[in-house]
Scaffold this active site. Sequence first.
Site, PDB file in Angstrom:
ATOM      1  N   ARG A 108       0.862  -1.191   0.000  1.00 22.70           N
ATOM      2  CA  ARG A 108       0.000   0.000   0.000  1.00 22.70           C
ATOM      3  C   ARG A 108       0.895   1.236   0.000  1.00 22.70           C
ATOM      4  O   ARG A 108       1.737   1.385   0.890  1.00 22.70           O
ATOM      5  CB  ARG A 108      -0.908  -0.007   1.238  1.00 22.70           C
ATOM      6  CG  ARG A 108      -1.701   1.268   1.351  1.00 22.70           C
ATOM      7  CD  ARG A 108      -2.620   1.352   2.577  1.00 22.70           C
ATOM      8  NE  ARG A 108      -3.194   2.685   2.591  1.00 22.70           N
ATOM      9  CZ  ARG A 108      -3.299   3.477   3.645  1.00 22.70           C
ATOM     10  NH1 ARG A 108      -2.920   3.043   4.843  1.00 22.70           N
ATOM     11  NH2 ARG A 108      -3.801   4.682   3.535  1.00 22.70           N
ATOM     12  N   HIS A 153      -3.274  11.004   0.572  1.00 19.79           N
ATOM     13  CA  HIS A 153      -2.861  10.683   1.953  1.00 19.79           C
ATOM     14  C   HIS A 153      -2.270  11.956   2.577  1.00 19.79           C
ATOM     15  O   HIS A 153      -1.045  12.098   2.702  1.00 19.79           O
ATOM     16  CB  HIS A 153      -1.843   9.539   1.924  1.00 19.79           C
ATOM     17  CG  HIS A 153      -1.569   8.900   3.251  1.00 19.79           C
ATOM     18  ND1 HIS A 153      -1.628   7.532   3.470  1.00 19.79           N
ATOM     19  CD2 HIS A 153      -1.200   9.424   4.446  1.00 19.79           C
ATOM     20  CE1 HIS A 153      -1.305   7.264   4.724  1.00 19.79           C
ATOM     21  NE2 HIS A 153      -1.040   8.386   5.341  1.00 19.79           N
ATOM     22  N   ASN A 198      -7.173   8.871   2.736  1.00 20.76           N
ATOM     23  CA  ASN A 198      -6.670   8.303   3.984  1.00 20.76           C
ATOM     24  C   ASN A 198      -7.174   9.114   5.176  1.00 20.76           C
ATOM     25  O   ASN A 198      -6.942  10.326   5.255  1.00 20.76           O
ATOM     26  CB  ASN A 198      -5.140   8.316   4.001  1.00 20.76           C
ATOM     27  CG  ASN A 198      -4.582   7.703   5.288  1.00 20.76           C
ATOM     28  OD1 ASN A 198      -4.709   6.503   5.505  1.00 20.76           O
ATOM     29  ND2 ASN A 198      -3.991   8.518   6.143  1.00 20.76           N
ATOM     30  N   GLU A 199      -7.855   8.454   6.076  1.00 22.17           N
ATOM     31  CA  GLU A 199      -8.234   9.008   7.383  1.00 22.17           C
ATOM     32  C   GLU A 199      -8.841  10.415   7.342  1.00 22.17           C
ATOM     33  O   GLU A 199      -8.310  11.342   7.977  1.00 22.17           O
ATOM     34  CB  GLU A 199      -7.019   9.012   8.324  1.00 22.17           C
ATOM     35  CG  GLU A 199      -6.478   7.636   8.623  1.00 22.17           C
ATOM     36  CD  GLU A 199      -5.333   7.654   9.647  1.00 22.17           C
ATOM     37  OE1 GLU A 199      -4.774   8.733   9.916  1.00 22.17           O
ATOM     38  OE2 GLU A 199      -5.016   6.587  10.192  1.00 22.17           O
ATOM     39  N   ASN A 339      -7.370   1.571   9.714  1.00 24.78           N
ATOM     40  CA  ASN A 339      -6.073   1.865  10.328  1.00 24.78           C
ATOM     41  C   ASN A 339      -6.269   1.749  11.823  1.00 24.78           C
ATOM     42  O   ASN A 339      -6.968   2.567  12.434  1.00 24.78           O
ATOM     43  CB  ASN A 339      -5.611   3.286   9.996  1.00 24.78           C
ATOM     44  CG  ASN A 339      -5.131   3.420   8.553  1.00 24.78           C
ATOM     45  OD1 ASN A 339      -5.104   2.443   7.812  1.00 24.78           O
ATOM     46  ND2 ASN A 339      -4.753   4.621   8.173  1.00 24.78           N
ATOM     47  N   TYR A 341      -4.503   1.174  15.644  1.00 21.92           N
ATOM     48  CA  TYR A 341      -3.300   1.154  16.471  1.00 21.92           C
ATOM     49  C   TYR A 341      -3.615   0.883  17.938  1.00 21.92           C
ATOM     50  O   TYR A 341      -2.895   0.173  18.609  1.00 21.92           O
ATOM     51  CB  TYR A 341      -2.561   2.502  16.371  1.00 21.92           C
ATOM     52  CG  TYR A 341      -1.933   2.733  15.014  1.00 21.92           C
ATOM     53  CD1 TYR A 341      -0.616   2.388  14.777  1.00 21.92           C
ATOM     54  CD2 TYR A 341      -2.672   3.273  13.971  1.00 21.92           C
ATOM     55  CE1 TYR A 341      -0.028   2.580  13.522  1.00 21.92           C
ATOM     56  CE2 TYR A 341      -2.099   3.471  12.710  1.00 21.92           C
ATOM     57  CZ  TYR A 341      -0.777   3.119  12.500  1.00 21.92           C
ATOM     58  OH  TYR A 341      -0.212   3.292  11.267  1.00 21.92           O
ATOM     59  N   GLU A 413      -3.491  -0.289   8.053  1.00 17.95           N
ATOM     60  CA  GLU A 413      -2.321   0.091   8.862  1.00 17.95           C
ATOM     61  C   GLU A 413      -2.458  -0.539  10.238  1.00 17.95           C
ATOM     62  O   GLU A 413      -3.529  -0.491  10.848  1.00 17.95           O
ATOM     63  CB  GLU A 413      -2.227   1.614   9.081  1.00 17.95           C
ATOM     64  CG  GLU A 413      -1.823   2.410   7.868  1.00 17.95           C
ATOM     65  CD  GLU A 413      -1.771   3.914   8.129  1.00 17.95           C
ATOM     66  OE1 GLU A 413      -1.561   4.333   9.290  1.00 17.95           O
ATOM     67  OE2 GLU A 413      -1.947   4.669   7.162  1.00 17.95           O
ATOM     68  N   TRP A 461       2.190  -1.051   9.243  1.00 19.89           N
ATOM     69  CA  TRP A 461       2.733   0.300   9.166  1.00 19.89           C
ATOM     70  C   TRP A 461       4.013   0.296   9.969  1.00 19.89           C
ATOM     71  O   TRP A 461       3.948   0.104  11.172  1.00 19.89           O
ATOM     72  CB  TRP A 461       1.754   1.349   9.736  1.00 19.89           C
ATOM     73  CG  TRP A 461       2.336   2.726   9.528  1.00 19.89           C
ATOM     74  CD1 TRP A 461       3.129   3.431  10.389  1.00 19.89           C
ATOM     75  CD2 TRP A 461       2.218   3.512   8.342  1.00 19.89           C
ATOM     76  NE1 TRP A 461       3.524   4.609   9.810  1.00 19.89           N
ATOM     77  CE2 TRP A 461       2.976   4.682   8.547  1.00 19.89           C
ATOM     78  CE3 TRP A 461       1.562   3.348   7.113  1.00 19.89           C
ATOM     79  CZ2 TRP A 461       3.095   5.687   7.570  1.00 19.89           C
ATOM     80  CZ3 TRP A 461       1.668   4.333   6.163  1.00 19.89           C
ATOM     81  CH2 TRP A 461       2.439   5.494   6.408  1.00 19.89           C
ATOM     82  N   GLU A 468       7.091  11.144  10.311  1.00 17.84           N
ATOM     83  CA  GLU A 468       5.797  10.933  10.967  1.00 17.84           C
ATOM     84  C   GLU A 468       5.089  12.266  11.226  1.00 17.84           C
ATOM     85  O   GLU A 468       4.834  12.667  12.361  1.00 17.84           O
ATOM     86  CB  GLU A 468       5.955  10.103  12.239  1.00 17.84           C
ATOM     87  CG  GLU A 468       6.029   8.603  11.971  1.00 17.84           C
ATOM     88  CD  GLU A 468       4.771   8.034  11.299  1.00 17.84           C
ATOM     89  OE1 GLU A 468       3.688   8.600  11.470  1.00 17.84           O
ATOM     90  OE2 GLU A 468       4.903   7.014  10.578  1.00 17.84           O
ATOM     91  N   TRP A 469       4.790  12.963  10.156  1.00 17.45           N
ATOM     92  CA  TRP A 469       3.999  14.188  10.179  1.00 17.45           C
ATOM     93  C   TRP A 469       4.527  15.188  11.215  1.00 17.45           C
ATOM     94  O   TRP A 469       5.724  15.439  11.244  1.00 17.45           O
ATOM     95  CB  TRP A 469       2.505  13.839  10.365  1.00 17.45           C
ATOM     96  CG  TRP A 469       2.042  12.820   9.362  1.00 17.45           C
ATOM     97  CD1 TRP A 469       1.606  11.551   9.608  1.00 17.45           C
ATOM     98  CD2 TRP A 469       2.001  12.959   7.925  1.00 17.45           C
ATOM     99  NE1 TRP A 469       1.295  10.893   8.436  1.00 17.45           N
ATOM    100  CE2 TRP A 469       1.528  11.730   7.388  1.00 17.45           C
ATOM    101  CE3 TRP A 469       2.311  13.977   7.018  1.00 17.45           C
ATOM    102  CZ2 TRP A 469       1.356  11.519   6.014  1.00 17.45           C
ATOM    103  CZ3 TRP A 469       2.141  13.757   5.646  1.00 17.45           C
ATOM    104  CH2 TRP A 469       1.673  12.553   5.172  1.00 17.45           C
ATOM    105  N   PHE A 477       8.364   3.708  13.326  1.00 13.37           N
ATOM    106  CA  PHE A 477       7.410   2.608  13.157  1.00 13.37           C
ATOM    107  C   PHE A 477       7.946   1.508  12.231  1.00 13.37           C
ATOM    108  O   PHE A 477       7.262   0.529  11.986  1.00 13.37           O
ATOM    109  CB  PHE A 477       6.127   3.138  12.503  1.00 13.37           C
ATOM    110  CG  PHE A 477       5.115   3.755  13.428  1.00 13.37           C
ATOM    111  CD1 PHE A 477       4.138   2.981  14.037  1.00 13.37           C
ATOM    112  CD2 PHE A 477       5.099   5.119  13.664  1.00 13.37           C
ATOM    113  CE1 PHE A 477       3.168   3.557  14.860  1.00 13.37           C
ATOM    114  CE2 PHE A 477       4.142   5.708  14.483  1.00 13.37           C
ATOM    115  CZ  PHE A 477       3.172   4.921  15.091  1.00 13.37           C
TER     116      PHE A 477
HETATM  117  C1  FCB Z   1      -1.757   7.317  10.588  1.00 15.60           C
HETATM  118  C2  FCB Z   1      -1.326   7.790   9.213  1.00 15.60           C
HETATM  119  C3  FCB Z   1       0.010   7.271   8.757  1.00 15.60           C
HETATM  120  C4  FCB Z   1       1.001   7.149   9.889  1.00 15.60           C
HETATM  121  C5  FCB Z   1       0.410   6.475  11.093  1.00 15.60           C
HETATM  122  C6  FCB Z   1       1.354   6.298  12.244  1.00 15.60           C
HETATM  123  O1  FCB Z   1      -2.615   8.268  11.134  1.00 15.60           O
HETATM  124  O2  FCB Z   1      -2.275   7.386   8.253  1.00 15.60           O
HETATM  125  O3  FCB Z   1       0.442   8.092   7.710  1.00 15.60           O
HETATM  126  O4  FCB Z   1       1.576   8.362  10.176  1.00 15.60           O
HETATM  127  O5  FCB Z   1      -0.724   7.187  11.521  1.00 15.60           O
END
Ligand code: FCB
Length: 523
Positions: A108, A153, A198-199, A339, A341, A413, A461, A468-469, A477
């Site tokens: 992906r 994304h 994405n999200e 996604n 976590y 993810e 992921w 990481e943004w 990760f």
């Molecule tokens: C999600 C995002 C991805 C990554 C993970 C840790 O929110 O889709 O790009 O940063 O978190």
Amino acid sequence: MIFCKSVVPYIYSKLQWVLLCCFLFLAHGENIKRSDFPDEFLFGVATSAYQIEGAYLEDGKSLNNWDVFALSPGNIQNGDDGYVAEDHYHQYLKDIEIIQSLGVDAYRFSMSWSRILPRGRFGEVNPDGILFYNKILDELILRGIKPFVTIYHFDFPQELQDRYGSWLNPLMQEDYVHYAETCFKNFGDRVKHWITINEPNLFSQMAYQIAKYPPARCSQPFGDCPAGNSDIEPLIVMHNMLLAHGKTVNLYRRYYQHEQSGSLGIVLDCQMYEPLTDNVLDQEAAKRIMAFYIAWALDPLTFGDYPSEMRQYLGNQLPQFSSDERKFIRNSIDFIGVNHYATSYAKDCVHSSCSATANRSIKGFVDTSTERDGVQIGEPTGIGSLRVVSRGIGEMVEYLKTRYDNMPMFITENGYSDPQVEGEVEDAIQDFKRIEFHKMYMSSLAQAIRDGANVKGYFVWTLMDDFEWAIGYKIKFGLYYIDRQTLERTPKLSAKWYQDFLKNNTQTPTIRITESVQYTADS
Ligand code: FCB
């Protein structure tokens, strides 16, 4: 004979205990195997363009929202940016070799809007951008890896922000549809799984409620921004994204589906919530926050309108779909991208007092936390709000299965960030906890599938440590470690484990992550 007569009935009488032990063994992820999943189940790794590509102004790519965001000090931790990232733009061949060496079925990744259409609808398609993704797709297919392509994304050409305010403006729908169609025209012959957005749920909150992502708008009590309205703008942004998705899917089904026979889904941030206490009010709060975060996007795309809980609390602040719009957004997903976590607790704020931000209708009057009576819900990770709670992935899939009539799902993810951020390469690559995390989450998922959940794939992921943004490069990760000086890729133990797992070999050593034990708030 005597043995059989005495021992077999004994074992038989204890069968329930034997089964329970087997279950507990599996529940701890000790023994998860690829063969615990259905034969056609896909395993993969996931990345996104801005987090790995770099080459931020090469070969015709324009500045995007993240390039510009990174220019202002303080927006991204440590002053990091995505200008070089993992240099995937130049090293994509090596990276695809790595992906193949893992033995995955699918990859992906996302396309960079500003590389393909540097000026959105207001300029030409960039041939070098098309060339780059053609090379990636051809290489993946040559190596037998199925591409799962995220069209958008989090990154888009800055011009769309400057011209009309991007997602706050319905004009963004037209830009999005134009971009998506450009992707279908150029790549649709090889892509059978498209993810439109994405999200949207996480992005609209991060960018328009708490101002952590560009364009970083907010209002009090969520923050002190020069402009924004944290109670209303996330709703408008989601509305525009849902309509952009709906228009795109209708276009694809009408003009491209017949030839290209792909399927389209959307990916949501699927954080799970459990009630803070057994109290019925907290139980309602947990249900409410799921409606306000997940059903917010998925109800319109399956049933044609927002969940009734949202209408009840938000009234006229919640945008309306016209009857035409309702028709074209209804049934507009072929699969749900999950996604997942972590899991947190939800507490009612309708009948009890809460913090100023929780006490808002846009949050459904729900407060969230990772702690109950001083005990954490799970072991910490590198991101404070994300705790290791492996049962959550099963609970999430169960929730989606029930609410959306067991529509096909992909875990798009799932991953673990190390809590210790500093340290030597040697420490970073001995990532036993990442291995244990995946084993536990996979075990919970496998059980949900045995219980009937229609989950078709699982993507780790992420392939390699990445940008990481707003956190930059500090949080890791990846299955591969990246040296920030040389950009050399080094496999971590988890890469070796995933490779072994995919061969149905479970010998890689691990240590156990402790769940449901006392992790006090200070630990
Ligand atoms: C999600 C995002 C991805 C990554 C993970 C840790 O929110 O889709 O790009 O940063 O978190």
